[in-house]
Design a protein around this motif. Structure first.
Motif, PDB file in Angstrom:
ATOM      1  N   GLU A 102      50.982  23.298 -14.737  1.00  0.00           N
ATOM      2  CA  GLU A 102      49.876  24.130 -15.360  1.00  0.00           C
ATOM      3  C   GLU A 102      48.356  23.568 -15.236  1.00  0.00           C
ATOM      4  OE1 GLU A 102      49.216  27.117 -19.167  1.00  0.00           O
ATOM      5  OE2 GLU A 102      51.165  25.801 -18.993  1.00  0.00           O
ATOM      6  N   VAL A 103      47.880  24.166 -14.420  1.00  0.00           N
ATOM      7  CA  VAL A 103      46.223  23.700 -14.385  1.00  0.00           C
ATOM      8  C   VAL A 103      45.539  24.277 -15.490  1.00  0.00           C
ATOM      9  CG1 VAL A 103      44.052  23.435 -12.987  1.00  0.00           C
ATOM     10  CG2 VAL A 103      46.539  23.237 -11.837  1.00  0.00           C
ATOM     11  N   PRO A 104      44.811  23.684 -16.419  1.00  0.00           N
ATOM     12  CA  PRO A 104      44.141  24.129 -17.522  1.00  0.00           C
ATOM     13  C   PRO A 104      42.661  24.768 -16.817  1.00  0.00           C
ATOM     14  CG  PRO A 104      44.192  21.649 -17.437  1.00  0.00           C
ATOM     15  CD  PRO A 104      44.809  21.982 -16.349  1.00  0.00           C
ATOM     16  N   ALA A 105      42.204  25.926 -17.499  1.00  0.00           N
ATOM     17  CA  ALA A 105      41.151  26.581 -17.045  1.00  0.00           C
ATOM     18  C   ALA A 105      39.805  25.859 -17.279  1.00  0.00           C
ATOM     19  CB  ALA A 105      41.077  27.813 -17.783  1.00  0.00           C
ATOM     20  N   ALA A 106      38.764  25.920 -16.406  1.00  0.00           N
ATOM     21  CA  ALA A 106      37.549  25.000 -16.832  1.00  0.00           C
ATOM     22  C   ALA A 106      37.274  25.775 -17.927  1.00  0.00           C
ATOM     23  CB  ALA A 106      36.843  25.349 -15.217  1.00  0.00           C
ATOM     24  N   GLU A 107      36.478  24.791 -18.541  1.00  0.00           N
ATOM     25  CA  GLU A 107      35.951  25.392 -20.006  1.00  0.00           C
ATOM     26  C   GLU A 107      34.313  25.871 -19.422  1.00  0.00           C
ATOM     27  OE1 GLU A 107      35.917  22.262 -22.619  1.00  0.00           O
ATOM     28  OE2 GLU A 107      37.908  22.547 -23.519  1.00  0.00           O
ATOM     29  N   ARG A 117      42.322  18.509 -22.188  1.00  0.00           N
ATOM     30  CA  ARG A 117      42.698  18.896 -20.874  1.00  0.00           C
ATOM     31  C   ARG A 117      43.402  18.093 -19.904  1.00  0.00           C
ATOM     32  NH1 ARG A 117      38.557  21.809 -17.895  1.00  0.00           N
ATOM     33  NH2 ARG A 117      37.122  20.696 -18.889  1.00  0.00           N
ATOM     34  N   ALA A 118      42.522  16.788 -20.140  1.00  0.00           N
ATOM     35  CA  ALA A 118      43.177  15.648 -19.353  1.00  0.00           C
ATOM     36  C   ALA A 118      44.441  15.378 -19.379  1.00  0.00           C
ATOM     37  CB  ALA A 118      42.277  14.583 -19.246  1.00  0.00           C
ATOM     38  N   THR A 119      44.781  15.148 -20.821  1.00  0.00           N
ATOM     39  CA  THR A 119      46.035  14.903 -21.260  1.00  0.00           C
ATOM     40  C   THR A 119      47.036  15.745 -20.777  1.00  0.00           C
ATOM     41  OG1 THR A 119      45.069  13.567 -23.081  1.00  0.00           O
ATOM     42  CG2 THR A 119      47.337  14.256 -23.337  1.00  0.00           C
ATOM     43  N   SER A 120      46.791  17.224 -21.148  1.00  0.00           N
ATOM     44  CA  SER A 120      47.613  18.212 -20.950  1.00  0.00           C
ATOM     45  C   SER A 120      48.099  18.106 -19.325  1.00  0.00           C
ATOM     46  CB  SER A 120      47.058  19.621 -21.121  1.00  0.00           C
ATOM     47  OG  SER A 120      47.942  20.615 -20.662  1.00  0.00           O
ATOM     48  N   LEU A 121      46.983  17.937 -18.481  1.00  0.00           N
ATOM     49  CA  LEU A 121      47.182  18.048 -17.190  1.00  0.00           C
ATOM     50  C   LEU A 121      48.134  16.897 -16.593  1.00  0.00           C
ATOM     51  CD1 LEU A 121      46.833  19.248 -14.407  1.00  0.00           C
ATOM     52  CD2 LEU A 121      44.701  18.061 -14.266  1.00  0.00           C
ATOM     53  N   ALA A 122      47.744  15.647 -17.149  1.00  0.00           N
ATOM     54  CA  ALA A 122      48.542  14.439 -16.826  1.00  0.00           C
ATOM     55  C   ALA A 122      50.115  14.530 -17.294  1.00  0.00           C
ATOM     56  CB  ALA A 122      48.009  13.296 -17.518  1.00  0.00           C
ATOM     57  N   LEU A 123      50.323  15.190 -18.485  1.00  0.00           N
ATOM     58  CA  LEU A 123      51.773  15.236 -19.248  1.00  0.00           C
ATOM     59  C   LEU A 123      52.550  16.439 -18.220  1.00  0.00           C
ATOM     60  CD1 LEU A 123      50.926  15.485 -22.854  1.00  0.00           C
ATOM     61  CD2 LEU A 123      52.342  13.688 -21.693  1.00  0.00           C
ATOM     62  N   GLY A 124      51.851  17.438 -17.973  1.00  0.00           N
ATOM     63  CA  GLY A 124      52.384  18.225 -17.031  1.00  0.00           C
ATOM     64  C   GLY A 124      52.778  17.620 -15.519  1.00  0.00           C
ATOM     65  N   SER A 155      41.119  20.130 -10.470  1.00  0.00           N
ATOM     66  CA  SER A 155      41.290  20.172 -12.052  1.00  0.00           C
ATOM     67  C   SER A 155      40.878  19.059 -12.596  1.00  0.00           C
ATOM     68  CB  SER A 155      42.389  20.990 -12.437  1.00  0.00           C
ATOM     69  OG  SER A 155      42.345  21.108 -13.667  1.00  0.00           O
ATOM     70  N   MET A 156      41.593  17.963 -12.391  1.00  0.00           N
ATOM     71  CA  MET A 156      41.320  16.800 -12.946  1.00  0.00           C
ATOM     72  C   MET A 156      39.763  16.111 -12.782  1.00  0.00           C
ATOM     73  SD  MET A 156      42.855  14.685 -14.875  1.00  0.00           S
ATOM     74  CE  MET A 156      44.615  14.358 -14.600  1.00  0.00           C
ATOM     75  N   THR A 157      39.442  16.324 -11.366  1.00  0.00           N
ATOM     76  CA  THR A 157      37.977  15.975 -10.991  1.00  0.00           C
ATOM     77  C   THR A 157      37.185  16.632 -11.915  1.00  0.00           C
ATOM     78  OG1 THR A 157      38.540  15.374  -8.763  1.00  0.00           O
ATOM     79  CG2 THR A 157      36.361  15.762  -9.320  1.00  0.00           C
ATOM     80  N   GLU A 158      37.408  18.055 -11.970  1.00  0.00           N
ATOM     81  CA  GLU A 158      36.197  18.931 -13.044  1.00  0.00           C
ATOM     82  C   GLU A 158      36.329  18.500 -14.265  1.00  0.00           C
ATOM     83  OE1 GLU A 158      35.430  21.395 -15.868  1.00  0.00           O
ATOM     84  OE2 GLU A 158      37.722  21.407 -15.193  1.00  0.00           O
ATOM     85  N   ILE A 159      37.608  17.992 -14.863  1.00  0.00           N
ATOM     86  CA  ILE A 159      37.769  17.455 -16.020  1.00  0.00           C
ATOM     87  C   ILE A 159      36.955  16.213 -16.527  1.00  0.00           C
ATOM     88  CG2 ILE A 159      39.166  16.643 -17.859  1.00  0.00           C
ATOM     89  CD1 ILE A 159      41.419  18.822 -16.682  1.00  0.00           C
ATOM     90  N   PHE A 160      36.968  15.299 -15.497  1.00  0.00           N
ATOM     91  CA  PHE A 160      36.165  14.306 -15.726  1.00  0.00           C
ATOM     92  C   PHE A 160      34.740  13.994 -15.490  1.00  0.00           C
ATOM     93  CE2 PHE A 160      40.480  11.789 -14.871  1.00  0.00           C
ATOM     94  CZ  PHE A 160      40.797  11.649 -15.976  1.00  0.00           C
TER      95      PHE A 160
END
Length: 271
Positions: A102-107, A117-124, A155-160
């Motif tokens: 599940e890719v979290p939506a951009a804020e 969001r990074a934690t949620s994506l890594a756990l997923g 998504s991870m790139t956008e988060i960082f």
């Protein structure tokens, strides 16, 4: 000089040929073809779905074009309309696994924050790898450039980036977290497969601990786990601790990069 230039062209050509063998560089797939009576038409999507199911059940060692064809009730030649070989099937299957994340939506304004969001994506991503224990070992030997894999990486790139990282730091942050996830998933998935035949993992682990304690080889400085020790919960905790430590470092790095000292560091990539 001309010889070196020729060698370099040969190397580039070999690289281009290697990457062009990826399923993601194939022309658009052929029109869907019928399988056995009553079954849905054969397609790249159906091949990917069947490949994941077969890999889950049989493992990578027993996976083949012929086995997949038998699973679908078609001749092995039918699959070649969509893929050239087994490696391309594995690429499709790997992207299917990425698609479970599940890719979290951009804020766009106030939200749970980049760390959440990074934690949620890594756990997923870790959870998807553990659901399919064949995936992590194959990730390192097959291209993951399908739409789902690209979506996870973007998504991870956008988060960082939202955390304040940019340039080389942004690329390194992405690689560090992705490799941490896959490295731990690889170890865990190999361990999980050891207990697929019904043996209790906690009992096995407690037996090891008891044997070490009775032999006097358990280090006195290391606390002995309690009798109700749960190895899987322990691994979950270790993963969360390691991920949190990485994010702590990235957060500090982003803060340093945006502060007054940033202009005094000519080479941030060496830190």
């Amino acid at each position: 000089m001309s010889g070196n230039g020729s060698d370099n062209r040969d190397i580039r050509a070999a690289g281009e040929q290697h990457y062009s063998n990826s399923v993601w560089f194939r022309p658009p797939e052929e029109p869907a073809r019928r399988t056995r009576k009553g079954a849905p038409p054969l397609s790249r999507d159906l091949l990917a779905e069947a490949a994941v199911k077969l890999l889950d059940r049989e493992g990578a060692a027993r996976f083949s074009m012929r086995a997949l064809a038998a699973e679908l009730g078609v001749s092995p030649m039918s699959a070649y309309w969509y893929v050239e070989n087994k490696d391309q099937l594995i690429e499709l299957a790997l992207d299917r696994v990425f698609g479970e994340v599940e890719v979290p939506a951009a804020e766009d304004g106030p939200g749970p924050g980049w760390r959440h969001r990074a934690t949620s994506l890594a756990l997923g991503l870790r959870a998807s790898m553990l659901r399919h224990p064949w995936a992590a070992p194959l990730y390192g030997s097959h291209l993951s450039i399908g739409p789902s894999a690209i979506s996870v990486n973007a998504s991870m790139t956008e988060i960082f980036a939202s955390a304040g990282l940019d340039g080389t730091d942004l690329q390194m942050a992405l690689g560090t977290v992705i490799q941490y996830v896959f490295g731990t998933a690889l170890s865990e998935s190999q361990w999980h497969q050891k207990f697929q035949q019904g043996e209790d993992e906690n009992e096995f682990y407690r037996g090891i601990l008891d044997g070490l304690a009775k032999s006097g080889k358990w280090p006195e400085s290391v606390p002995v786990p309690p009798p109700d020790f749960d190895i899987r919960a322990h691994r979950d905790g270790m993963f969360a601790f390691g991920l949190g430590t990485i994010l702590d470092g990235l957060e500090a790095r982003a803060a340093n990069a945006s502060g007054p000292a940033a202009t005094e560091r000519p080479d941030r990539t060496s830190a």
